[in-house]
Scaffold this motif. Structure first.
Motif, PDB file in Angstrom:
ATOM      1  N   SER A 153     -44.462  24.705 -72.816  1.00  0.00           N
ATOM      2  CA  SER A 153     -43.951  25.909 -72.149  1.00  0.00           C
ATOM      3  C   SER A 153     -42.601  25.670 -71.466  1.00  0.00           C
ATOM      4  CB  SER A 153     -44.972  26.437 -71.137  1.00  0.00           C
ATOM      5  OG  SER A 153     -45.058  25.579 -70.011  1.00  0.00           O
ATOM      6  N   TRP A 154     -42.279  24.428 -71.152  1.00  0.00           N
ATOM      7  CA  TRP A 154     -41.000  24.142 -70.492  1.00  0.00           C
ATOM      8  C   TRP A 154     -40.218  22.985 -71.118  1.00  0.00           C
ATOM      9  CZ3 TRP A 154     -40.346  19.235 -68.662  1.00  0.00           C
ATOM     10  CH2 TRP A 154     -41.487  18.484 -68.398  1.00  0.00           C
ATOM     11  N   LEU A 155     -40.877  22.194 -71.936  1.00  0.00           N
ATOM     12  CA  LEU A 155     -40.266  20.988 -72.491  1.00  0.00           C
ATOM     13  C   LEU A 155     -39.142  21.317 -73.474  1.00  0.00           C
ATOM     14  CD1 LEU A 155     -40.786  17.817 -72.567  1.00  0.00           C
ATOM     15  CD2 LEU A 155     -41.946  18.282 -74.727  1.00  0.00           C
ATOM     16  N   PRO A 156     -37.951  20.742 -73.273  1.00  0.00           N
ATOM     17  CA  PRO A 156     -36.867  20.945 -74.232  1.00  0.00           C
ATOM     18  C   PRO A 156     -37.039  19.982 -75.414  1.00  0.00           C
ATOM     19  CG  PRO A 156     -36.079  19.652 -72.371  1.00  0.00           C
ATOM     20  CD  PRO A 156     -37.517  19.993 -72.090  1.00  0.00           C
ATOM     21  N   GLY A 157     -38.031  20.255 -76.246  1.00  0.00           N
ATOM     22  CA  GLY A 157     -38.364  19.389 -77.371  1.00  0.00           C
ATOM     23  C   GLY A 157     -39.759  19.707 -77.858  1.00  0.00           C
ATOM     24  N   ASP A 158     -40.487  18.679 -78.333  1.00  0.00           N
ATOM     25  CA  ASP A 158     -41.838  18.905 -78.833  1.00  0.00           C
ATOM     26  C   ASP A 158     -42.736  17.733 -78.463  1.00  0.00           C
ATOM     27  OD1 ASP A 158     -43.964  20.180 -80.099  1.00  0.00           O
ATOM     28  OD2 ASP A 158     -42.771  20.702 -81.851  1.00  0.00           O
ATOM     29  N   LEU A 199     -43.502  12.515 -77.108  1.00  0.00           N
ATOM     30  CA  LEU A 199     -42.584  13.622 -76.824  1.00  0.00           C
ATOM     31  C   LEU A 199     -41.224  13.305 -77.403  1.00  0.00           C
ATOM     32  CD1 LEU A 199     -44.786  13.604 -74.460  1.00  0.00           C
ATOM     33  CD2 LEU A 199     -43.143  14.971 -73.220  1.00  0.00           C
ATOM     34  N   ARG A 200     -40.635  14.288 -78.032  1.00  0.00           N
ATOM     35  CA  ARG A 200     -39.277  14.158 -78.558  1.00  0.00           C
ATOM     36  C   ARG A 200     -38.427  15.217 -77.867  1.00  0.00           C
ATOM     37  NH1 ARG A 200     -37.584  13.947 -84.895  1.00  0.00           N
ATOM     38  NH2 ARG A 200     -35.333  13.842 -84.617  1.00  0.00           N
ATOM     39  N   LEU A 201     -37.331  14.776 -77.286  1.00  0.00           N
ATOM     40  CA  LEU A 201     -36.484  15.670 -76.507  1.00  0.00           C
ATOM     41  C   LEU A 201     -35.215  16.042 -77.251  1.00  0.00           C
ATOM     42  CD1 LEU A 201     -36.758  13.819 -73.079  1.00  0.00           C
ATOM     43  CD2 LEU A 201     -38.217  15.632 -73.993  1.00  0.00           C
ATOM     44  N   ASN A 202     -34.738  17.260 -76.988  1.00  0.00           N
ATOM     45  CA  ASN A 202     -33.475  17.696 -77.580  1.00  0.00           C
ATOM     46  C   ASN A 202     -32.310  16.875 -77.036  1.00  0.00           C
ATOM     47  OD1 ASN A 202     -34.991  19.667 -78.871  1.00  0.00           O
ATOM     48  ND2 ASN A 202     -34.525  21.223 -77.335  1.00  0.00           N
ATOM     49  N   ASP A 203     -32.396  16.471 -75.784  1.00  0.00           N
ATOM     50  CA  ASP A 203     -31.367  15.641 -75.156  1.00  0.00           C
ATOM     51  C   ASP A 203     -32.020  14.338 -74.681  1.00  0.00           C
ATOM     52  OD1 ASP A 203     -29.425  14.383 -73.666  1.00  0.00           O
ATOM     53  OD2 ASP A 203     -29.003  16.103 -72.370  1.00  0.00           O
ATOM     54  N   PRO A 204     -31.863  13.256 -75.445  1.00  0.00           N
ATOM     55  CA  PRO A 204     -32.545  12.002 -75.111  1.00  0.00           C
ATOM     56  C   PRO A 204     -32.097  11.391 -73.788  1.00  0.00           C
ATOM     57  CG  PRO A 204     -30.957  11.647 -76.861  1.00  0.00           C
ATOM     58  CD  PRO A 204     -31.035  13.130 -76.645  1.00  0.00           C
ATOM     59  N   LEU A 205     -30.938  11.773 -73.302  1.00  0.00           N
ATOM     60  CA  LEU A 205     -30.459  11.196 -72.051  1.00  0.00           C
ATOM     61  C   LEU A 205     -31.199  11.749 -70.834  1.00  0.00           C
ATOM     62  CD1 LEU A 205     -26.649  11.014 -72.855  1.00  0.00           C
ATOM     63  CD2 LEU A 205     -28.411   9.256 -73.123  1.00  0.00           C
ATOM     64  N   LYS A 206     -32.015  12.788 -71.035  1.00  0.00           N
ATOM     65  CA  LYS A 206     -32.812  13.350 -69.944  1.00  0.00           C
ATOM     66  C   LYS A 206     -34.230  12.770 -69.918  1.00  0.00           C
ATOM     67  CE  LYS A 206     -30.285  17.650 -69.586  1.00  0.00           C
ATOM     68  NZ  LYS A 206     -30.298  19.095 -69.677  1.00  0.00           N
ATOM     69  N   ALA A 207     -34.474  11.734 -70.718  1.00  0.00           N
ATOM     70  CA  ALA A 207     -35.831  11.200 -70.859  1.00  0.00           C
ATOM     71  C   ALA A 207     -36.417  10.706 -69.543  1.00  0.00           C
ATOM     72  CB  ALA A 207     -35.855  10.084 -71.901  1.00  0.00           C
ATOM     73  N   ASP A 208     -35.634  10.003 -68.727  1.00  0.00           N
ATOM     74  CA  ASP A 208     -36.169   9.498 -67.455  1.00  0.00           C
ATOM     75  C   ASP A 208     -36.603  10.642 -66.548  1.00  0.00           C
ATOM     76  OD1 ASP A 208     -36.096   6.721 -67.803  1.00  0.00           O
ATOM     77  OD2 ASP A 208     -33.990   6.596 -67.208  1.00  0.00           O
ATOM     78  N   THR A 209     -35.770  11.675 -66.456  1.00  0.00           N
ATOM     79  CA  THR A 209     -36.086  12.837 -65.622  1.00  0.00           C
ATOM     80  C   THR A 209     -37.331  13.550 -66.132  1.00  0.00           C
ATOM     81  OG1 THR A 209     -33.748  13.108 -65.145  1.00  0.00           O
ATOM     82  CG2 THR A 209     -35.159  15.010 -64.715  1.00  0.00           C
ATOM     83  N   VAL A 224     -26.555   2.655 -77.137  1.00  0.00           N
ATOM     84  CA  VAL A 224     -27.438   3.694 -77.664  1.00  0.00           C
ATOM     85  C   VAL A 224     -26.705   4.439 -78.766  1.00  0.00           C
ATOM     86  CG1 VAL A 224     -28.733   5.775 -77.104  1.00  0.00           C
ATOM     87  CG2 VAL A 224     -28.549   3.938 -75.430  1.00  0.00           C
ATOM     88  N   ARG A 225     -27.308   4.467 -79.983  1.00  0.00           N
ATOM     89  CA  ARG A 225     -26.650   5.119 -81.107  1.00  0.00           C
ATOM     90  C   ARG A 225     -27.436   6.304 -81.646  1.00  0.00           C
ATOM     91  NH1 ARG A 225     -26.339  -0.177 -84.619  1.00  0.00           N
ATOM     92  NH2 ARG A 225     -28.521   0.281 -84.340  1.00  0.00           N
ATOM     93  N   ASP A 226     -28.685   6.409 -81.266  1.00  0.00           N
ATOM     94  CA  ASP A 226     -29.568   7.386 -81.899  1.00  0.00           C
ATOM     95  C   ASP A 226     -29.951   8.469 -80.907  1.00  0.00           C
ATOM     96  OD1 ASP A 226     -31.420   8.658 -83.462  1.00  0.00           O
ATOM     97  OD2 ASP A 226     -32.262   6.810 -84.227  1.00  0.00           O
ATOM     98  N   PHE A 227     -29.829   9.716 -81.298  1.00  0.00           N
ATOM     99  CA  PHE A 227     -30.146  10.814 -80.394  1.00  0.00           C
ATOM    100  C   PHE A 227     -31.550  11.344 -80.624  1.00  0.00           C
ATOM    101  CE2 PHE A 227     -25.825  10.453 -79.417  1.00  0.00           C
ATOM    102  CZ  PHE A 227     -25.702  10.950 -78.141  1.00  0.00           C
ATOM    103  N   ILE A 228     -32.489  10.449 -80.744  1.00  0.00           N
ATOM    104  CA  ILE A 228     -33.893  10.809 -80.852  1.00  0.00           C
ATOM    105  C   ILE A 228     -34.629   9.995 -79.805  1.00  0.00           C
ATOM    106  CG2 ILE A 228     -35.936  10.696 -82.323  1.00  0.00           C
ATOM    107  CD1 ILE A 228     -34.031  11.119 -84.686  1.00  0.00           C
ATOM    108  N   VAL A 229     -35.571  10.618 -79.153  1.00  0.00           N
ATOM    109  CA  VAL A 229     -36.272   9.933 -78.066  1.00  0.00           C
ATOM    110  C   VAL A 229     -37.771  10.010 -78.289  1.00  0.00           C
ATOM    111  CG1 VAL A 229     -36.351  11.983 -76.607  1.00  0.00           C
ATOM    112  CG2 VAL A 229     -36.501   9.748 -75.573  1.00  0.00           C
ATOM    113  N   LEU A 230     -38.434   8.982 -77.881  1.00  0.00           N
ATOM    114  CA  LEU A 230     -39.889   8.964 -77.939  1.00  0.00           C
ATOM    115  C   LEU A 230     -40.387   8.601 -76.557  1.00  0.00           C
ATOM    116  CD1 LEU A 230     -42.460   8.985 -79.758  1.00  0.00           C
ATOM    117  CD2 LEU A 230     -42.137   6.539 -79.956  1.00  0.00           C
TER     118      LEU A 230
END
Length: 199
Positions: free
Chosen positions: A19-24, A148-158, A187-193
């Motif tokens: 409902s709020w996650l920018p990703g899946d 979880l996979r985020l649209n912006d991987p740099l927000k993963a910690d938050t 960091v070269r890859d814009f995919i986050v787990l």
């Protein structure tokens, strides 16, 4: 009191996160097992829902043989790392035996081979369906991780902190999980787990 390990009400938690996650987000089951093929070798077995995992990880793009959907085309089908396949001298179509907790033994057909580029993963990781991993763990219906996979991987910690606060389960960002690698490589890859689990 629920002594059973795992995430309680995973479908509700995933719906709430979506409902709020920018990703899946996708459910998974992580356990250990022994592969028995001319010798015994300990591996990490991760059960996934192939349809959901495509949206929550890079696994589909890491496939060298087969596709994630092939996991649902054969009973107890597995996808193994390329280095592990070479070590065992097996390929797609071959059958191996896996031994899980409480001596659960299943015969599994290799339906795919992946290459992540990380030696430890490619040598020691096997993917199966959620059901197969649950049988190997001896816990039907259990889910003990969410990917979880985020649209912006740099927000993963938050995001990891927010997920942990909302769910009460430990959440690990890709930066935290790979801190040793990050100190050596850019960091070269814009995919986050982001993995969250209760074991």
């Amino acid at each position: 009191i629920n002594n059973r390990p795992g995430i309680r009400y995973p479908e509700s938690i995933m719906a709430s996160l979506r409902s709020w996650l920018p990703g899946d987000v996708a459910p998974s089951v992580r356990t250990t097992a022994i592969i028995d093929h001319g010798g015994r070798l300990g591996i990490t077995l991760t059960g996934i829902d192939p349809r959901r995992e495509i949206r929550a990880s890079k696994l589909a793009s890491q496939m060298r043989e087969g596709q994630l959907g092939d996991l649902q085309r054969a009973p107890n089908a597995i996808i193994i790392g390329q280095a592990l396949a070479q070590k065992l001298a097996v390929t797609t179509g071959d059958t191996v035996n896996m031994i899980g907790s409480q001596d659960a033994l299943i015969s599994s057909t290799i339906v795919g081979i992946f290459r992540s580029g990380l030696k430890s993963v490619d040598e020691g990781q096997i993917y199966a369906t959620l059901g197969t991993a649950q049988v190997m763990m001896g816990q039907s219906g259990i889910i003990n991780e969410l990917h979880l996979r985020l649209n912006d991987p740099l927000k993963a910690d938050t995001i990891a902190k927010r997920v942990e606060s909302q769910t009460g389960y430990k959440s690990v960002s890709w930066q935290e999980a790979n801190s040793d690698l990050l100190s050596s490589f850019a960091v070269r890859d814009f995919i986050v787990l982001t993995v969250m689990g209760a074991m």
